[in-house]
Enzyme design. Sequence first.
Site, PDB file in Angstrom:
ATOM      1  N   TYR A 110       1.239  -4.120  13.347  1.00 16.25           N
ATOM      2  CA  TYR A 110       0.166  -3.380  12.676  1.00 16.25           C
ATOM      3  C   TYR A 110      -0.681  -2.605  13.674  1.00 16.25           C
ATOM      4  O   TYR A 110      -1.070  -3.130  14.721  1.00 16.25           O
ATOM      5  CB  TYR A 110      -0.705  -4.351  11.881  1.00 16.25           C
ATOM      6  CG  TYR A 110      -1.652  -3.670  10.935  1.00 16.25           C
ATOM      7  CD1 TYR A 110      -1.191  -2.716  10.035  1.00 16.25           C
ATOM      8  CD2 TYR A 110      -3.010  -3.974  10.942  1.00 16.25           C
ATOM      9  CE1 TYR A 110      -2.058  -2.086   9.166  1.00 16.25           C
ATOM     10  CE2 TYR A 110      -3.889  -3.351  10.068  1.00 16.25           C
ATOM     11  CZ  TYR A 110      -3.407  -2.404   9.181  1.00 16.25           C
ATOM     12  OH  TYR A 110      -4.274  -1.780   8.321  1.00 16.25           O
ATOM     13  N   GLU A 136     -10.019  -3.071   4.727  1.00 14.21           N
ATOM     14  CA  GLU A 136      -9.591  -2.077   3.750  1.00 14.21           C
ATOM     15  C   GLU A 136      -8.482  -2.660   2.872  1.00 14.21           C
ATOM     16  O   GLU A 136      -8.497  -2.514   1.651  1.00 14.21           O
ATOM     17  CB  GLU A 136      -9.090  -0.810   4.454  1.00 14.21           C
ATOM     18  CG  GLU A 136     -10.150  -0.028   5.189  1.00 14.21           C
ATOM     19  CD  GLU A 136     -11.140   0.657   4.259  1.00 14.21           C
ATOM     20  OE1 GLU A 136     -10.729   1.091   3.166  1.00 14.21           O
ATOM     21  OE2 GLU A 136     -12.319   0.738   4.620  1.00 14.21           O
ATOM     22  N   GLU A 191       0.802  -1.229   0.000  1.00 14.53           N
ATOM     23  CA  GLU A 191       0.000   0.000   0.000  1.00 14.53           C
ATOM     24  C   GLU A 191       0.832   1.276   0.000  1.00 14.53           C
ATOM     25  O   GLU A 191       0.489   2.245  -0.654  1.00 14.53           O
ATOM     26  CB  GLU A 191      -0.938   0.017   1.218  1.00 14.53           C
ATOM     27  CG  GLU A 191      -2.113  -0.914   1.084  1.00 14.53           C
ATOM     28  CD  GLU A 191      -3.056  -0.808   2.263  1.00 14.53           C
ATOM     29  OE1 GLU A 191      -3.325   0.311   2.713  1.00 14.53           O
ATOM     30  OE2 GLU A 191      -3.520  -1.854   2.751  1.00 14.53           O
ATOM     31  N   ARG A 237      -3.724  -1.070  13.348  1.00 17.42           N
ATOM     32  CA  ARG A 237      -5.192  -1.089  13.351  1.00 17.42           C
ATOM     33  C   ARG A 237      -5.644  -2.469  13.802  1.00 17.42           C
ATOM     34  O   ARG A 237      -5.695  -3.404  13.009  1.00 17.42           O
ATOM     35  CB  ARG A 237      -5.748  -0.751  11.961  1.00 17.42           C
ATOM     36  CG  ARG A 237      -5.532   0.700  11.591  1.00 17.42           C
ATOM     37  CD  ARG A 237      -6.303   1.100  10.350  1.00 17.42           C
ATOM     38  NE  ARG A 237      -6.024   2.487  10.011  1.00 17.42           N
ATOM     39  CZ  ARG A 237      -5.064   2.879   9.187  1.00 17.42           C
ATOM     40  NH1 ARG A 237      -4.290   1.980   8.613  1.00 17.42           N
ATOM     41  NH2 ARG A 237      -4.866   4.155   8.938  1.00 17.42           N
ATOM     42  N   ASP A 295      -2.490  -4.410   3.549  1.00 18.04           N
ATOM     43  CA  ASP A 295      -2.700  -4.639   4.982  1.00 18.04           C
ATOM     44  C   ASP A 295      -3.739  -5.726   5.238  1.00 18.04           C
ATOM     45  O   ASP A 295      -4.683  -5.898   4.456  1.00 18.04           O
ATOM     46  CB  ASP A 295      -3.153  -3.344   5.663  1.00 18.04           C
ATOM     47  CG  ASP A 295      -2.049  -2.290   5.669  1.00 18.04           C
ATOM     48  OD1 ASP A 295      -0.879  -2.665   5.513  1.00 18.04           O
ATOM     49  OD2 ASP A 295      -2.386  -1.105   5.827  1.00 18.04           O
ATOM     50  N   ASP A 341      -6.489  -6.130   6.885  1.00 15.89           N
ATOM     51  CA  ASP A 341      -7.781  -5.751   7.444  1.00 15.89           C
ATOM     52  C   ASP A 341      -8.726  -5.629   6.257  1.00 15.89           C
ATOM     53  O   ASP A 341      -8.342  -5.915   5.123  1.00 15.89           O
ATOM     54  CB  ASP A 341      -7.702  -4.451   8.267  1.00 15.89           C
ATOM     55  CG  ASP A 341      -7.140  -3.282   7.467  1.00 15.89           C
ATOM     56  OD1 ASP A 341      -7.053  -3.382   6.223  1.00 15.89           O
ATOM     57  OD2 ASP A 341      -6.789  -2.262   8.075  1.00 15.89           O
ATOM     58  N   HIS A 343      -5.529 -10.291  14.527  1.00 14.65           N
ATOM     59  CA  HIS A 343      -4.289  -9.536  14.640  1.00 14.65           C
ATOM     60  C   HIS A 343      -3.649  -9.755  16.003  1.00 14.65           C
ATOM     61  O   HIS A 343      -4.262 -10.286  16.918  1.00 14.65           O
ATOM     62  CB  HIS A 343      -4.554  -8.036  14.479  1.00 14.65           C
ATOM     63  CG  HIS A 343      -4.972  -7.651  13.103  1.00 14.65           C
ATOM     64  ND1 HIS A 343      -5.638  -6.482  12.841  1.00 14.65           N
ATOM     65  CD2 HIS A 343      -4.826  -8.276  11.912  1.00 14.65           C
ATOM     66  CE1 HIS A 343      -5.882  -6.398  11.542  1.00 14.65           C
ATOM     67  NE2 HIS A 343      -5.404  -7.479  10.963  1.00 14.65           N
TER      68      HIS A 343
END
Length: 862
Positions: free
Chosen positions: A298, A95, A18, A300, A91, A93, A343
């Site tokens: 990470y 998104e 990203e 988030r 990532d 997640d 996570h």
Amino acid sequence: MIVIHIIIDMSKKLLIVESPAKAKTIEKFLGKDFEVKSSFGHIRDLEKEGMGINIEGGFEPSYIISEDKRKVVADLRAKAKQVDEVWLATDEDREGEAISWHLCEVLNLNPATTKRIVFHEITKPAIQKAVEQPRLVDMNLVNAQQARRILDRLVGFEISPVLWRKLSGGSSLSAGRVQSVAVRLIVERERAINAFAVQGFYKTEGLFEALDINKKKVAFKAEGKKYSTSADARAFLEKCVNASFKVENIEVKPGKRTPSAPFTTSTLQQEASRKLGMSVSRTMRVAQHLYESGHITYMRTDSVNLSETALHQAKDFITGKFGNQYHQLRQYKTKSQSAQEAHEAIRPTDMKVNSIFDKEGQKLYELIWKRTIASQMADAQIEKTVADISISTNPEKLTATGEVLKFDGFLKVYMESKDEEEEETQEGMLPPLSKGQVLPLIELKTTERFSRPQPRFTEASLVKKLEELGIGRPSTYAPTISTIQNRKYVEKKDKEGAKRNFEILVLKNNQISSLQSSEITGADKGKLFPTDLGIVVTDFLIEHFIKVMDYSFTAKIESEFDEIASGDKVWNKVIGDFYGPFHKTVTDTMENAERAKGEHVLGTDPASGRPVSARLGRFGPMVQIGNAEDEEKPRFATIKANQSIETITLEDALELFKLPFNLEPYEDKELSVGLGRFGPYVKWGEQFVSIPKGEDPLTVDQERAIEIIKEKQEADAPIGFYQGLPVSKGKGRFGPFIKWKELFINIPKAYDFDNLRQNDIDELVSKKIEKENNRYIQQWESEKIALENGRWGPFIRFGKKMLKLGRKADGEKYEADDLKDISLEEVKKMILAQEPKAFDKVVKKKATKKNTLTKKKIIKKK
């Protein structure tokens, strides 16, 4: 003939991540087999034309490549053709999963075969392990993200036009499934504070004397009963005159304190706010940098889990640094049932590293490091002593409590901070006491105290509340809080407190005395306040869209997204169940709802007998005398920045109508004091001079007005000349500047603004002139259209608007040289593509004659 064979190495793989920072770090770990490139975040979004959602077609979304990502996508497509295989490493997640799927779509990759790797930390072992265990794009996660995006688009696109029609504020107004609920929390808290009825009470406290372990006299406190009135408190003290005080009972209890779990996104945002004073958005920005630099896992996440590697690293550090007795293995479990994706908690990638060479990131990194290490340390052991003290003349008792820290445990490293509403009184230490021991009294006092409402939200406590209610997820907290402030629904600001007197009754040497003291109450710093606009919009949404604004409904929708992510629900069915009744409500509201003004009738103007009201007007909060239907036109006044239409009183409103007022003319020019959109001012002739911040315009008399004008004249006096014309200086919203003719020139830090020399002025002005000469590519002044060179390339200036240029026939962007001969008609077509009504003729309303200040009564202030 010589034949040259060009051999392309097709064995190399392209790995797409990203962010460019992450790409550089990962490429070092993977070696020559992989080339790592960045997508720079999302590459596609829903079309804005027609909402970008086919409602009749099962809510099928229509995506387009973002304007600023076309070159990125073109470069990735070219790279993809040069390699044998494309891997995705966005990532882990929802998104990130969606970005991977969008990359598959635009690069013509098959999601069923394209390799996707995930990792929670950017370290060589983690990256290599991920490469060894690739998976595929998880379409359940993609659909969960897609459902959120589509539902939020539906809510925003359907409610916002209703707000534009029914409220003042125009197209700047918007609504959102999460943002509107967040504003509601702030509005309701503010109203609870305004409605709170303060109650006074008297708190009793005795100060006694005893010998400590070194046989030295020390003082300690004991608390007694609270009394509701001054008379009751005095009666208690009167009963204690000539009393003796004795230790009636002592109880010693062992206790412990346990460390908090490692950080999640929410708890990191809260603690960084409390301890470091960082905003939620800044915390996430710094954490993102720490993650991409390989320092932390990470950022988030709503998991408090630690990996086996992290647990071993923590144990090695703690036992090596503090000893075995300080280590205690702990594996925390996430309490929230809605926690998404498996996570880890936010932790350092290497526990041995407790500092990094990053000035901005060091404080946040140190906080994360300490919290993680402390989570694997032993409990702090305490001993709590409670002593009951009897009064010989009174059945009431006093209680002294104290704590002794027997073993510090995790407190050697870290102590969690508390929110304002959770503050606990810290127990002091007590000297050794024995049952039956007589205690000499130094003084016994009862102090008047007052009940307090719940505090206003900080960014951190708002995140905590949203998490408690199940509203939003780790990736949504920061953008939600930024959005509600950018939309002017909420302000983050300080509030000055007010002075409050209180009484203290003291019994000393068997004499009772009464003292008066004072304190500042109601002061706030960095708290979230709803604006009048935020309050009116919230009331309107609650009245007409209660389901969308309901806390439990919003949390239920989040749970349904989780079920989509786990494959238990179909995304477009969830959207369909919501949309039917929602759309019906939108249609009904647009047709039948009355226009919302947030109007409050304050009372009657004693001078005219007309009603006085406060409401939201076209240009913001205002008060008015009279109604539009009256024969005499209403009078209007803008309310001050520290006032609200919710709480302004009739007296305060009438004060505002004293502005503007005329003073005596000065140097043959009219002189007056008024209040405008940008604050209070002195008007001298045609010149407006701002009154200094914090100064009440109603206190500005003739002498002070002239003083303000002279201060302005002194500030505007020439500091030099350029080409024979004066140069003045000042300070504006963008910092210090100098002005020559109509040019405003910002002063870089390299210059000494307070001591600018003539050669500095010559240099600054000449550079600005040269820049302005290069500013215009073409200009059509009569049409108010120009093609200008901007910071990020050429653009169209249309009146005050800055518009994008279209693309050339070959799809490439225009460069400045391409625009030197472009016709006005072609430019107009580009304008119409963005502003369809740009050249429609506007029928000007006949100007109404305004009353001038000269007709007002001249007020001589003494």
